[in-house]
Scaffold this motif. Structure first.
Motif, mmCIF file in Angstrom:
data_model
loop_
_atom_site.group_PDB
_atom_site.id
_atom_site.type_symbol
_atom_site.label_atom_id
_atom_site.label_comp_id
_atom_site.label_asym_id
_atom_site.label_seq_id
_atom_site.Cartn_x
_atom_site.Cartn_y
_atom_site.Cartn_z
ATOM 1 N N ARG A 2 38.558 45.999 32.066
ATOM 2 C CA ARG A 2 38.403 46.442 33.455
ATOM 3 C C ARG A 2 37.430 47.625 33.533
ATOM 4 N NH1 ARG A 2 41.572 45.347 37.787
ATOM 5 N NH2 ARG A 2 43.138 44.428 36.444
ATOM 6 N N ILE A 30 29.834 40.369 42.182
ATOM 7 C CA ILE A 30 30.998 39.968 41.390
ATOM 8 C C ILE A 30 31.752 38.931 42.214
ATOM 9 C CG2 ILE A 30 31.167 42.132 40.106
ATOM 10 C CD1 ILE A 30 33.459 42.946 41.939
ATOM 11 N N HIS A 31 32.593 38.165 41.548
ATOM 12 C CA HIS A 31 33.315 37.080 42.207
ATOM 13 C C HIS A 31 34.816 37.300 42.086
ATOM 14 C CE1 HIS A 31 29.685 34.637 42.780
ATOM 15 N NE2 HIS A 31 29.305 35.120 41.617
ATOM 16 N N PRO A 32 35.593 36.631 42.933
ATOM 17 C CA PRO A 32 37.052 36.708 42.776
ATOM 18 C C PRO A 32 37.463 36.192 41.392
ATOM 19 C CG PRO A 32 36.471 35.670 44.861
ATOM 20 C CD PRO A 32 35.201 35.807 44.068
ATOM 21 N N PRO A 33 38.604 36.617 40.897
ATOM 22 C CA PRO A 33 39.067 36.177 39.575
ATOM 23 C C PRO A 33 39.205 34.658 39.486
ATOM 24 C CG PRO A 33 40.425 37.973 40.422
ATOM 25 C CD PRO A 33 39.526 37.550 41.533
ATOM 26 N N THR A 61 36.706 38.923 37.148
ATOM 27 C CA THR A 61 35.638 38.432 38.019
ATOM 28 C C THR A 61 35.121 37.123 37.434
ATOM 29 O OG1 THR A 61 33.425 38.835 38.916
ATOM 30 C CG2 THR A 61 33.947 39.944 36.856
ATOM 31 N N ASP A 62 35.105 36.097 38.224
ATOM 32 C CA ASP A 62 34.667 34.774 37.763
ATOM 33 C C ASP A 62 33.145 34.711 37.748
ATOM 34 O OD1 ASP A 62 34.772 32.153 36.910
ATOM 35 O OD2 ASP A 62 35.114 31.334 38.908
ATOM 36 N N MET A 64 29.279 37.217 37.114
ATOM 37 C CA MET A 64 28.566 38.333 37.737
ATOM 38 C C MET A 64 27.092 37.980 37.827
ATOM 39 S SD MET A 64 30.387 41.524 35.756
ATOM 40 C CE MET A 64 29.437 42.808 36.504
#
Length: 170
Positions: A2, A30-33, A61-62, A64
């Protein structure tokens, strides 16, 4: 993980806003998990176990974007996603014979986890069946760098002096 992801993002955002004019390079994203089912599907697609740090990254993050390379997530393997460019780069690397030139045993699974926009550099998850401790290979444009874990790659994106990756597995 993190903390590393936070540092990479904050460094990139700071660089982005310090540009004149702002927005010359791609905007950091960045993307949602990733969901557990998507991680399982990605692991099947890769034909090897996901390295623990990469799995942890995807749970934060799914993927970057907005860096020298696009760090791929599970969603990138949907039709039309960045996974298509990464797969094109993987095929070119395999056909060139470069993996064997740097000591990767023939038949070693190479799964793209990053690719740059012009498909001239990428990072592969590798599984040498215990022959080497390294699990990632960053290659392209004459470079060949091996990293033990995904955290090492993120550290390298923050500071190239953070680790001393090997150039070959030999």
């Amino acid at each position: 993980m993190r903390e590393l992801v936070g540092r990479v993002v904050s460094d990139r955002v700071r660089e982005y806003f310090s540009e004149s004019p702002v927005g010359i390079t791609p905007q950091p994203v960045i993307h949602p998990p990733a969901e557990a089912e998507a991680l399982a599907a990605l692991e099947r697609r890769s034909a090897q176990p996901l390295e623990a740090g990469y799995r942890e990254f995807l749970l934060l993050t799914d993927g970057m974007e907005g860096f020298s390379v696009v760090l791929l997530g599970c969603h990138d393997w949907e039709p039309g996603g960045a996974g298509e460019a990464a797969e094109e780069f993987r095929r070119a690397v395999v056909e060139s014979g470069t993996p064997e030139d740097v000591g990767i045993p023939p038949g070693t699974p190479l799964f793209p986890v990053a690719v740059n926009l012009d498909r001239s550099q990428g990072i592969f998850l590798i599984d040498t069946a215990g022959l080497a401790k390294e699990r990632f290979w960053w290659t392209g444009e004459g470079d060949s760098l091996f990293f033990s874990g995904f955290a090492d790659i993120l550290g390298y994106l923050i500071d190239v002096d953070s680790c001393d990756p090997r150039e070959t597995l030999d």
